[in-house]
Design an enzyme around this catalytic site. Structure first.
Site, PDB file in Angstrom:
ATOM      1  N   GLU A 101      30.727  40.934  46.198  1.00 55.74           N
ATOM      2  CA  GLU A 101      31.935  41.006  45.366  1.00 55.74           C
ATOM      3  C   GLU A 101      31.746  40.103  44.151  1.00 55.74           C
ATOM      4  O   GLU A 101      30.942  39.172  44.188  1.00 55.74           O
ATOM      5  CB  GLU A 101      33.133  40.564  46.224  1.00 55.74           C
ATOM      6  CG  GLU A 101      34.461  40.514  45.542  1.00 55.74           C
ATOM      7  CD  GLU A 101      34.994  41.857  45.071  1.00 55.74           C
ATOM      8  OE1 GLU A 101      34.399  42.425  44.139  1.00 55.74           O
ATOM      9  OE2 GLU A 101      36.009  42.319  45.602  1.00 55.74           O
ATOM     10  N   ASP A 102      32.497  40.368  43.094  1.00 53.71           N
ATOM     11  CA  ASP A 102      32.384  39.538  41.894  1.00 53.71           C
ATOM     12  C   ASP A 102      33.151  38.223  42.019  1.00 53.71           C
ATOM     13  O   ASP A 102      32.647  37.168  41.675  1.00 53.71           O
ATOM     14  CB  ASP A 102      32.811  40.303  40.635  1.00 53.71           C
ATOM     15  CG  ASP A 102      34.208  40.920  40.728  1.00 53.71           C
ATOM     16  OD1 ASP A 102      34.861  40.822  41.788  1.00 53.71           O
ATOM     17  OD2 ASP A 102      34.649  41.530  39.734  1.00 53.71           O
ATOM     18  N   ASP A 105      39.624  35.729  44.547  1.00 58.33           N
ATOM     19  CA  ASP A 105      40.730  35.103  43.838  1.00 58.33           C
ATOM     20  C   ASP A 105      41.820  34.801  44.870  1.00 58.33           C
ATOM     21  O   ASP A 105      41.706  33.841  45.641  1.00 58.33           O
ATOM     22  CB  ASP A 105      41.203  36.081  42.758  1.00 58.33           C
ATOM     23  CG  ASP A 105      42.122  35.467  41.715  1.00 58.33           C
ATOM     24  OD1 ASP A 105      42.793  34.467  42.028  1.00 58.33           O
ATOM     25  OD2 ASP A 105      42.194  36.004  40.606  1.00 58.33           O
ATOM     26  N   PHE A 155      41.263  33.218  33.474  1.00 55.66           N
ATOM     27  CA  PHE A 155      40.945  34.641  33.555  1.00 55.66           C
ATOM     28  C   PHE A 155      39.531  34.800  33.010  1.00 55.66           C
ATOM     29  O   PHE A 155      39.281  34.579  31.832  1.00 55.66           O
ATOM     30  CB  PHE A 155      41.943  35.497  32.766  1.00 55.66           C
ATOM     31  CG  PHE A 155      41.715  36.964  32.986  1.00 55.66           C
ATOM     32  CD1 PHE A 155      42.207  37.588  34.128  1.00 55.66           C
ATOM     33  CD2 PHE A 155      40.984  37.708  32.080  1.00 55.66           C
ATOM     34  CE1 PHE A 155      41.983  38.939  34.354  1.00 55.66           C
ATOM     35  CE2 PHE A 155      40.753  39.061  32.289  1.00 55.66           C
ATOM     36  CZ  PHE A 155      41.252  39.669  33.432  1.00 55.66           C
ATOM     37  N   ARG A 168      32.348  43.971  30.432  1.00 52.13           N
ATOM     38  CA  ARG A 168      31.534  43.906  31.653  1.00 52.13           C
ATOM     39  C   ARG A 168      30.057  43.693  31.328  1.00 52.13           C
ATOM     40  O   ARG A 168      29.313  43.162  32.133  1.00 52.13           O
ATOM     41  CB  ARG A 168      31.677  45.191  32.461  1.00 52.13           C
ATOM     42  CG  ARG A 168      33.029  45.399  33.093  1.00 52.13           C
ATOM     43  CD  ARG A 168      32.985  46.627  34.018  1.00 52.13           C
ATOM     44  NE  ARG A 168      34.304  47.091  34.397  1.00 52.13           N
ATOM     45  CZ  ARG A 168      35.022  46.584  35.398  1.00 52.13           C
ATOM     46  NH1 ARG A 168      34.545  45.585  36.107  1.00 52.13           N
ATOM     47  NH2 ARG A 168      36.207  47.076  35.686  1.00 52.13           N
TER      48      ARG A 168
END
Length: 183
Positions: A101-102, A105, A155, A168
């Site tokens: 996963e990136d 959060d 963010f 991206r």
């Protein structure tokens, strides 16, 4: 509509920092899996850059699978709910599964995936790897088995992470001031 430009971003992690950390993570994983076959499950779209760079350094028989989930509406705010956009996987019973996963959060996506694996398969092992771990915003009790960097409540944009679908393709991870994001 895109309100920010790349020149608005401040670099948080450079391409070199990211690539060095990926090599360190791969070394840990190579030691853990010790040559056993692994199914790497990449969560699209955000983790694709990280996953492709990571698997280049994994020294074991490896198959890649891709799933698509979403927890963001538009912009910078999570919807608070995980949507399984496309989650077709082969039989993972008695397999080593590495979810890539990136960012973790709030933890909702990570929890959804771990619960999904547990409910649908009896894996040999299920490990969760995230490039970024944002512990300060966690609302679910879950921690990645492997992670690249701890981050605070910004963010983040770049290296797979987007702002309304853009950025991206950046080789680094950056952030913009919140007031720019809210315009």
């Amino acid at each position: 509509m895109m309100q920010i430009k790349e020149s608005d971003l401040k670099v948080l992690f450079s391409e070199k920092q990211i690539q060095n950390r990926i090599k360190e993570l791969a070394k840990e994983m190579n030691a853990f899996y010790n040559g056993e076959e692994v199914y790497a499950v990449c969560v699209l779209k955000g983790a694709v850059m990280f996953a492709t760079d990571l698997v280049k350094h994994l020294n074991m028989p490896l198959r890649m699978e891709f799933i698509r989930l979403s927890s963001y509406g538009s912009g910078t705010v999570s919807s608070g709910k995980v949507n399984a956009v496309d989650i077709k996987l082969p039989d993972l019973n008695n397999k080593n599964v590495l979810i890539i996963e990136d960012i973790v959060d709030k933890g909702l996506t990570a929890k959804f995936l771990m619960d999904f694996m547990e409910c649908n398969f009896k894996t040999k092992s299920t490990k969760f790897c995230s490039l970024l771990d944002k512990k300060c915003t966690r609302i679910v009790d879950i921690e990645p088995d492997y992670y690249g960097f701890d981050v605070d409540d910004k963010f983040l944009i770049g290296y797979g992470l987007d702002f309304d679908g853009y950025f991206r393709n950046l080789t680094y991870i950056g952030y913009a001031d919140k007031n720019l994001l809210e315009q």
